[in-house]
Design a protein around this motif. Structure first.
Motif, short mmCIF file in Angstrom:
data_model
loop_
_atom_site.label_atom_id
_atom_site.label_comp_id
_atom_site.label_asym_id
_atom_site.label_seq_id
_atom_site.Cartn_x
_atom_site.Cartn_y
_atom_site.Cartn_z
N UNK A 45 0.78 -1.28 0.18
CA UNK A 45 -0.05 0.08 0.13
C UNK A 45 0.87 1.38 0.30
N UNK A 46 0.55 2.25 -0.77
CA UNK A 46 1.26 3.62 -0.75
C UNK A 46 1.41 4.11 0.65
N UNK A 47 2.35 3.90 1.33
CA UNK A 47 2.48 4.61 2.82
C UNK A 47 2.22 6.03 2.88
N UNK A 48 2.85 6.50 1.74
CA UNK A 48 3.12 8.17 1.87
C UNK A 48 1.46 8.84 1.93
N UNK A 49 0.70 8.07 1.16
CA UNK A 49 -0.74 8.77 1.09
C UNK A 49 -1.99 7.45 1.35
N UNK A 50 -1.81 6.63 2.00
CA UNK A 50 -2.44 5.46 2.37
C UNK A 50 -4.02 5.94 2.80
N UNK A 51 -4.38 7.21 3.33
CA UNK A 51 -5.44 7.51 3.56
C UNK A 51 -6.31 7.80 2.36
N UNK A 52 -5.68 7.65 1.28
CA UNK A 52 -6.60 7.81 -0.10
C UNK A 52 -6.99 6.50 -0.52
N UNK A 53 -6.68 5.37 0.28
CA UNK A 53 -7.14 4.24 0.04
C UNK A 53 -8.44 3.69 0.77
#
Length: 186
Positions: A45-53
């Motif tokens: 998962x994209x750690x830098x912007x995981x809140x967008x998932x």
């Protein structure tokens, strides 16, 4: 026997660390994961912007899939990094090593084939595959195709799985029956 036990314990410990702790960290940072999801080891998962998932209910994500919410290819050119959300709706299957790019929604009841690169949203009840991923057929067409294949395809019960403690004879038989064939396991 002792070697097998050590390997088993090490694998279970690693699974606990990779599946439970890291997923909880992403959720704490704002990633949303629905109920009854099966997220396999090695999913990135994209750690830098995981809140967008946002992941819906009853979603399966196979090993080594990637969900990227940013694209830094523009950083050197424009001084900005592109970002976009990823929404995976209910009852979706994402195959091993699939790559889901920023700004994509995968509609409910869809299947993304292993190795696919999803750059555009996929409608609900679709089967998509390729690079870039394209819709191949509807879910109903896919089910119908598999129903037809199952009529004469080899079928195997639970005893033909690792959980069923498959014997050496059954492994050999299964391999030989599936040379250039597709079969189905219950």
């Amino acid at each position: 026997m002792v070697k097998k036990m050590i390997h088993f314990i090490r694998a279970r410990f690693k699974k606990f660390l990779l599946e439970e702790i890291w997923l909880e960290d992403y959720i704490r940072m704002g990633m949303q994961v629905g109920e009854n999801c099966s997220i396999q080891p090695g999913v990135v998962f994209d750690y830098s912007h995981c809140w967008l998932i946002k992941i819906g209910n009853n979603v399966t994500i196979a090993p080594q899939a990637y969900l990227l919410t940013h694209d830094a290819s523009t950083k050197g050119l424009t001084n900005y990094t592109k970002v976009g959300s990823i929404t995976i709706e209910d009852n979706v299957f994402i195959g091993a090593r699939a790559l889901i790019m920023p700004g994509v929604t995968i509609g409910r009841d869809s299947i993304i084939a292993a190795g696919s690169i999803v750059t555009k949203s996929i409608p609900e009840r679709s089967i998509a595959a390729g690079n870039p991923a394209k819709v191949l057929c509807t879910l109903d067409e896919y089910i119908e195709k598999n129903d037809k294949q199952m009529v004469c395809a080899p079928k195997y019960d639970r005893s033909y799985t690792l959980n069923g403690n498959i014997s050496a004879d059954k492994r050999k038989r299964m391999y030989e029956e599936l040379i250039d064939e597709i079969g189905y396991v219950v």
